[in-house]
Design an enzyme around this catalytic site. Structure first.
Site, PDB file in Angstrom:
ATOM      1  N   HIS A  31       0.834  -1.212   0.000  1.00 44.37           N
ATOM      2  CA  HIS A  31       0.000   0.000   0.000  1.00 44.37           C
ATOM      3  C   HIS A  31       0.869   1.263   0.000  1.00 44.37           C
ATOM      4  O   HIS A  31       0.440   2.321   0.434  1.00 44.37           O
ATOM      5  CB  HIS A  31      -0.968   0.001   1.191  1.00 44.37           C
ATOM      6  CG  HIS A  31      -2.070  -1.019   1.040  1.00 44.37           C
ATOM      7  ND1 HIS A  31      -3.322  -0.704   0.553  1.00 44.37           N
ATOM      8  CD2 HIS A  31      -2.099  -2.345   1.303  1.00 44.37           C
ATOM      9  CE1 HIS A  31      -4.079  -1.805   0.534  1.00 44.37           C
ATOM     10  NE2 HIS A  31      -3.356  -2.816   0.984  1.00 44.37           N
ATOM     11  N   THR A  32       2.100   1.112  -0.474  1.00 42.04           N
ATOM     12  CA  THR A  32       2.971   2.289  -0.599  1.00 42.04           C
ATOM     13  C   THR A  32       2.919   2.858  -2.013  1.00 42.04           C
ATOM     14  O   THR A  32       3.252   4.018  -2.215  1.00 42.04           O
ATOM     15  CB  THR A  32       4.438   1.906  -0.283  1.00 42.04           C
ATOM     16  OG1 THR A  32       4.738   0.684  -0.961  1.00 42.04           O
ATOM     17  CG2 THR A  32       4.660   1.727   1.209  1.00 42.04           C
ATOM     18  N   GLU A 152      -7.755  -0.029 -14.954  1.00 44.57           N
ATOM     19  CA  GLU A 152      -8.156  -0.399 -13.586  1.00 44.57           C
ATOM     20  C   GLU A 152      -8.955   0.753 -12.935  1.00 44.57           C
ATOM     21  O   GLU A 152      -9.989   0.537 -12.315  1.00 44.57           O
ATOM     22  CB  GLU A 152      -6.883  -0.703 -12.795  1.00 44.57           C
ATOM     23  CG  GLU A 152      -7.075  -1.464 -11.545  1.00 44.57           C
ATOM     24  CD  GLU A 152      -6.815  -2.981 -11.662  1.00 44.57           C
ATOM     25  OE1 GLU A 152      -7.556  -3.700 -11.014  1.00 44.57           O
ATOM     26  OE2 GLU A 152      -5.890  -3.423 -12.363  1.00 44.57           O
ATOM     27  N   ASP A 164       1.581  -3.104  -9.669  1.00 48.14           N
ATOM     28  CA  ASP A 164       1.229  -4.376 -10.310  1.00 48.14           C
ATOM     29  C   ASP A 164       1.508  -4.327 -11.804  1.00 48.14           C
ATOM     30  O   ASP A 164       2.065  -5.258 -12.386  1.00 48.14           O
ATOM     31  CB  ASP A 164      -0.259  -4.698 -10.100  1.00 48.14           C
ATOM     32  CG  ASP A 164      -0.610  -4.829  -8.639  1.00 48.14           C
ATOM     33  OD1 ASP A 164       0.309  -4.777  -7.806  1.00 48.14           O
ATOM     34  OD2 ASP A 164      -1.809  -4.981  -8.331  1.00 48.14           O
TER      35      ASP A 164
HETATM   36  P1  ADP Z   1      -5.932  -9.636  -8.088  1.00 43.27           P
HETATM   37  O1  ADP Z   1      -5.436  -8.695  -9.121  1.00 43.27           O
HETATM   38  O2  ADP Z   1      -5.200  -9.498  -6.779  1.00 43.27           O
HETATM   39  O3  ADP Z   1      -5.936 -11.072  -8.539  1.00 43.27           O
HETATM   40  P2  ADP Z   1      -8.382  -8.153  -8.414  1.00 43.27           P
HETATM   41  O4  ADP Z   1      -9.632  -8.067  -7.605  1.00 43.27           O
HETATM   42  O5  ADP Z   1      -7.619  -6.911  -8.666  1.00 43.27           O
HETATM   43  O6  ADP Z   1      -7.454  -9.276  -7.774  1.00 43.27           O
HETATM   44  O7  ADP Z   1      -8.720  -8.749  -9.864  1.00 43.27           O
HETATM   45  C1  ADP Z   1      -9.468  -9.923 -10.050  1.00 43.27           C
HETATM   46  C2  ADP Z   1     -10.319  -9.738 -11.285  1.00 43.27           C
HETATM   47  O8  ADP Z   1      -9.506  -9.815 -12.477  1.00 43.27           O
HETATM   48  C3  ADP Z   1     -11.356 -10.835 -11.485  1.00 43.27           C
HETATM   49  O9  ADP Z   1     -12.522 -10.580 -10.726  1.00 43.27           O
HETATM   50  C4  ADP Z   1     -11.596 -10.766 -12.994  1.00 43.27           C
HETATM   51  O10 ADP Z   1     -12.465  -9.694 -13.316  1.00 43.27           O
HETATM   52  C5  ADP Z   1     -10.234 -10.413 -13.552  1.00 43.27           C
HETATM   53  N1  ADP Z   1      -9.552 -11.671 -13.938  1.00 43.27           N
HETATM   54  C6  ADP Z   1      -8.518 -12.267 -13.328  1.00 43.27           C
HETATM   55  N2  ADP Z   1      -8.184 -13.435 -13.936  1.00 43.27           N
HETATM   56  C7  ADP Z   1      -9.044 -13.581 -14.980  1.00 43.27           C
HETATM   57  C8  ADP Z   1      -9.242 -14.581 -15.995  1.00 43.27           C
HETATM   58  N3  ADP Z   1      -8.516 -15.682 -16.045  1.00 43.27           N
HETATM   59  N4  ADP Z   1     -10.244 -14.386 -16.883  1.00 43.27           N
HETATM   60  C9  ADP Z   1     -11.000 -13.282 -16.834  1.00 43.27           C
HETATM   61  N5  ADP Z   1     -10.877 -12.317 -15.913  1.00 43.27           N
HETATM   62  C10 ADP Z   1      -9.916 -12.449 -14.991  1.00 43.27           C
HETATM   63 MG    MG Z   2      -5.589  -6.587  -9.035  1.00 41.63          MG
END
Ligand code: ADP
Ligand code: MG
Length: 364
Positions: A31-32, A152, A164
């Site tokens: 969170h930085t 995003e 990220d």
């Molecule tokens: P993180 O980035 O930590 O995994 P997030 O909440 O930022 O978690 O992102 C997750 C979201 O990214 C999912 O709800 C989906 O919308 C999208 N996503 C991740 N992997 C896939 C995939 N294989 N196919 C489609 N969408 C995906």
């Molecule tokens: Mg994410």
């Protein structure tokens, strides 16, 4: 199955373009990034692959092995599903002068989602890379990261920092990326030789766009406003006395101390001082648990189990509220520590091991 095969199976012809992007684990510096501070991520072997082809009409037709099928009009409003990532990518490609009317796209992933391993950034970067390849347009890795962040913010509703996307777009395997989120300067630091970073999933997930992440971001904005500075990057602990709200005080204290920890961690990495690096991980976890309040009973349990079984350090990694932990161990203690954690924390599972000369642990 890879994304080309999924594409062929779903659309009955071969995709014209394919690309991929890896997930990442942040070793320290949580969170930085949206506070313009320092982070220390490295890539994980798990990745997202996409295959795509243009369409003559203005539809986006998507198939994700994990999230299913979706058909929308490319200029329709966001609907909170994964296809928003594709909508966003087409929107920003058009801003780059690359108008793509419609698209068929297949997505295959080995990155656990909502787990702090950044599946969303990997998805953005993989789509953007494949689109650039499809239309023959060149974008730098930093530009791709910035567009990913815009997707995003404006299409998903997660007001994330740049870590990220920069990590997924710029890092190479076996390297740790020391990133300054204010000026996007990067330095590559080699990973420890005789030690392993073990990534263990707590078994519970969360969706960042659900709000807790944005709430933390707002709280740190309140803190920097009270201190009359552009970001907490420019604050020191001694400045905090003027913040009267105890919650805002604690949020700011986490960010300030975490930035200091990252700077020390980089030096310890260079000095091959894993013991000192591990101590910083332990301190970071306490700060995230008590000051930033983003841990969970499951994450705390894994961290404690690791620490009491010979790990040099352990902390939650990623945005928190569930997801993964990163544990630092000597190579000799590694297997025993993993065994103890999996035994004592019933929902937990091993995601991957990161270190020099480590064969991938995951069957792909
Ligand atoms: P993180 O980035 O930590 O995994 P997030 O909440 O930022 O978690 O992102 C997750 C979201 O990214 C999912 O709800 C989906 O919308 C999208 N996503 C991740 N992997 C896939 C995939 N294989 N196919 C489609 N969408 C995906
Ligand atoms: Mg994410």
């Amino acid at each position: 199955m890879n994304s080309q095969s999924l594409f062929k199976q779903h659309f009955n012809y071969s995709a014209v373009s394919s690309s991929e992007a890896h997930g990442r684990v942040n070793l320290i510096g949580e969170h930085t990034d949206y506070n313009k501070g320092f982070v220390l991520p490295t890539l994980i072997e798990q990745k997202i692959e996409v295959s795509l082809s243009p369409r003559l009409d203005s539809k986006i037709v998507g198939i994700s092995e994990e999230f299913g099928e979706k058909t929308v009009l490319s200029d329709s409003n966001t609907d909170g599903t994964w296809i928003d990532f594709v909508r966003g990518a087409l929107y920003y490609m058009a801003k780059e002068g690359q108008l793509i009317k419609g698209l068929n796209i297949a997505v295959v992933s080995s990155i656990p989602t909502g787990s702090g391993l950044s599946s969303s950034a990997a998805l953005e970067i993989a789509i953007l890379r494949a689109l650039c390849q499809m239309v023959g347009h060149e974008l730098s890795s930093t530009k791709i990261a910035k567009i990913g962040q815009l997707i995003e913010h404006h299409f998903i509703g997660t007001f994330c920092g740049i870590m990220d996307q920069m990590s997924s777009s710029k890092s190479k395997f076996g390297q740790v990326l020391f990133l300054d989120c204010e000026n996007l300067n990067t330095e590559i630091v080699p990973i420890f030789e005789d030690y392993t970073f073990i990534i263990i999933h707590s078994g519970s997930t969360r969706k960042l766009s659900e709000g807790l992440y944005n709430e933390r971001k707002r709280e740190t904005e309140i803190a920097s406003k009270s201190l009359n500075i552009s970001s907490l990057r420019h604050a020191e602990i001694s400045d905090l006395n003027i913040i009267k709200d105890p919650k805002i005080f604690r949020r700011a204290r986490h960010v300030i101390t975490e930035n200091v920890r990252v700077l020390k961690a980089v030096q310890f990495l260079k000095d091959n001082n894993a013991q000192a690096f591990g101590n910083l991980m332990n301190e970071s976890h306490i700060s995230m648990d008590k000051d930033y309040e983003i841990s969970s009973p499951e994450l705390n349990h894994i961290v404690k189990t690791a620490q009491s079984n010979g790990a040099l350090g352990a902390r939650l990694t990623g945005a928190g509220f569930g997801g993964c932990t990163v544990v630092l161990s000597s190579n000799t203690r590694r297997d025993d520590i993993i065994k103890k954690i999996l035994e004592h924390c019933p929902k937990s599972y091993l995601v991957t091991n990161i270190g020099q000369n480590i064969a991938p642990s995951k069957n792909e």
